[in-house]
Design a protein around this motif. Structure first.
Motif, PDB file in Angstrom:
ATOM      1  N   LYS A  93       0.896  -0.855  -0.231  1.00  0.00           N
ATOM      2  CA  LYS A  93       0.149   0.164  -0.004  1.00  0.00           C
ATOM      3  C   LYS A  93       0.911   0.918  -0.129  1.00  0.00           C
ATOM      4  O   LYS A  93       0.631   2.400   0.674  1.00  0.00           O
ATOM      5  N   CYS A 116      -3.149  -0.935  -5.862  1.00  0.00           N
ATOM      6  CA  CYS A 116      -4.842  -2.341  -5.793  1.00  0.00           C
ATOM      7  C   CYS A 116      -5.524  -2.179  -4.360  1.00  0.00           C
ATOM      8  O   CYS A 116      -4.213  -2.283  -3.736  1.00  0.00           O
ATOM      9  N   GLU A 117      -5.996  -3.279  -4.319  1.00  0.00           N
ATOM     10  CA  GLU A 117      -5.855  -3.401  -2.967  1.00  0.00           C
ATOM     11  C   GLU A 117      -6.988  -5.090  -2.683  1.00  0.00           C
ATOM     12  O   GLU A 117      -5.543  -5.334  -1.008  1.00  0.00           O
ATOM     13  N   ASP A 118      -7.705  -6.009  -3.231  1.00  0.00           N
ATOM     14  CA  ASP A 118      -7.105  -7.038  -2.415  1.00  0.00           C
ATOM     15  C   ASP A 118      -6.675  -8.410  -3.608  1.00  0.00           C
ATOM     16  O   ASP A 118      -6.797  -8.445  -4.297  1.00  0.00           O
ATOM     17  N   PHE A 119      -5.850  -8.808  -2.078  1.00  0.00           N
ATOM     18  CA  PHE A 119      -4.917  -9.370  -2.824  1.00  0.00           C
ATOM     19  C   PHE A 119      -4.534 -11.084  -2.146  1.00  0.00           C
ATOM     20  O   PHE A 119      -3.763 -11.891  -2.646  1.00  0.00           O
ATOM     21  N   SER A 120      -5.936 -11.032  -1.537  1.00  0.00           N
ATOM     22  CA  SER A 120      -6.137 -12.337  -1.258  1.00  0.00           C
ATOM     23  C   SER A 120      -6.564 -14.186  -1.688  1.00  0.00           C
ATOM     24  O   SER A 120      -6.174 -14.719  -1.500  1.00  0.00           O
ATOM     25  N   SER A 121      -6.785 -13.653  -3.770  1.00  0.00           N
ATOM     26  CA  SER A 121      -6.778 -14.365  -3.973  1.00  0.00           C
ATOM     27  C   SER A 121      -5.931 -14.906  -5.038  1.00  0.00           C
ATOM     28  O   SER A 121      -6.133 -15.998  -5.710  1.00  0.00           O
ATOM     29  N   GLU A 139      -0.334 -10.639   5.624  1.00  0.00           N
ATOM     30  CA  GLU A 139      -1.234 -11.506   5.547  1.00  0.00           C
ATOM     31  C   GLU A 139      -1.188 -11.691   6.955  1.00  0.00           C
ATOM     32  O   GLU A 139      -2.337 -12.051   7.510  1.00  0.00           O
ATOM     33  N   GLY A 142      -3.300  -9.368   8.473  1.00  0.00           N
ATOM     34  CA  GLY A 142      -4.421  -9.562   8.537  1.00  0.00           C
ATOM     35  C   GLY A 142      -4.874 -10.441   9.600  1.00  0.00           C
ATOM     36  O   GLY A 142      -5.650  -9.822   9.995  1.00  0.00           O
ATOM     37  N   TYR A 160      -0.516  -0.560   6.738  1.00  0.00           N
ATOM     38  CA  TYR A 160      -0.127  -2.127   6.913  1.00  0.00           C
ATOM     39  C   TYR A 160       0.948  -1.475   8.451  1.00  0.00           C
ATOM     40  O   TYR A 160       1.505  -2.485   8.860  1.00  0.00           O
TER      41      TYR A 160
END
Length: 339
Positions: A93, A116-121, A139, A142, A160
């Motif tokens: 971020k 970008c925001e979501d890297f969970s996938s 991760e 989080g 973060y």
């Protein structure tokens, strides 16, 4: 195409054609005038001259486009490295701008540069090692873990970084003062959270060292953390709370919240003297003063003070006082501001 193989094949072909013509067809010579000079060569040599020229032209052609392809490949390699770097900072971020040479890669790069925001996938096993490292880091953060980030230089306000220090406070609350000692190196939200954690168990003397960091929210949290038993007074004196309020500007609602808390912690005469002093200093504390009078069943005194106010003022307190006089005991929380 491999230049060595092409050159070797060309030489073999030229030699085979020249040898076949010379040994199998004719060994005669042929003279050609070039720029006023007579050049005499075997016919076989004149046969292979166009083949040599074709070889040289094709070699130059391959070298030119090979070099051009090499430059393009280098540009793409550099752009891929930039994409990797852009993704690395996006994961953390802290997006950075990059200059991309390839037009198609630039279309992707400008998106990554924007963040970008979501890297969970994302499948970390298919990522570059550096990207994988960043994904594993966020991760862990989080999940509420505290991660050492000495290898990475990020701004103290990076979300973060902030969350990582909040995790630190949750896992090791007894070390909150370590943050307060170097408050300038942390984000304001981390310092605020550290102060809230610190006041939960700190003594009055310890809080005194950091009283400039106390705001209304922290003061409320401090009061909520205080416990009183019949044998023991709260660890914080009312006089100290008074000094804290001097540097703050509580609202009327804040005074009410403070009154509600103090009335459960300190002796009635102490709380009443406290709010008499508050009212003399700040008229916004008037409602809080009336609140504690009603709380301690000093209804006549509360009524006397309310009668000196304008007809349309403090209607909620006047109505509540009338109900108390009539024997209706509604909870005092009704007089507190609604969130």
């Amino acid at each position: 195409m491999h230049f060595k193989r092409y050159t070797l094949a060309s030489i073999v072909l030229i030699a085979a054609v020249g040898g076949y013509v010379y040994y199998m067809i004719t060994k005669d010579t042929y003279t050609v005038e070039l720029l006023g000079v007579n050049v005499t060569l075997p016919i076989a040599a004149w046969i292979v001259v166009p083949m040599v020229l074709l070889y040289l032209a094709s070699l130059f052609h391959m070298l030119y486009y090979g070099f051009k392809g090499y430059l393009q490949k280098r540009r793409i390699e550099r752009d891929i490295a930039k994409l990797s770097d852009a993704l690395y900072w996006d994961i953390l971020k802290a997006p950075k701008q990059h200059a991309y040479d390839d037009k198609e890669i630039r279309k992707i790069g400008v998106v990554l540069d924007a963040g970008c925001e979501d890297f969970s996938s994302v499948d970390k096993n298919r990522c570059d090692e550096r990207i994988k490292e960043a994904l594993e880091l966020i991760e862990a953060i989080g999940k509420g873990e505290f991660v050492e980030m000495k290898k990475i230089t990020l701004d103290k306000s990076n979300p973060y970084v902030v969350q990582n220090w909040l995790n630190f406070l949750k896992t090791e609350p007894e070390r909150a003062e370590e943050i307060l000692r170097k408050a300038e190196t942390y984000d304001a939200s981390v310092v605020h959270a550290a102060m809230k954690t610190f006041v939960e168990n700190a003594s009055q003397q310890q809080i005194e060292k950091y009283k400039e960091m106390v705001d209304i929210d922290i003061l409320m949290h401090l009061l909520d953390s205080l416990k009183r038993s019949d044998d023991e007074k709260p660890r914080i004196e009312l006089a100290f709370i008074d000094t804290l309020l001097e540097s703050l500007e509580p609202t009327e609602e804040a005074y009410l919240q403070i009154a509600q808390r103090l009335s459960k912690l300190y002796a009635p005469d102490e709380v009443l003297r406290f709010f008499e002093k508050m009212v003399a200093r700040d008229e916004k504390a008037f409602k809080a003063h009336i609140f504690v009078l009603i709380e301690f069943e000093m209804l006549d005194k509360a009524n006397e003070l309310l009668q000196d106010t304008a007809r349309g003022e403090y209607l909620d307190f006047k109505a509540f006082l009338d109900l108390r006089k009539a024997g209706k005991h509604y909870p005092m929380d009704l007089l507190l501001p609604r969130c």
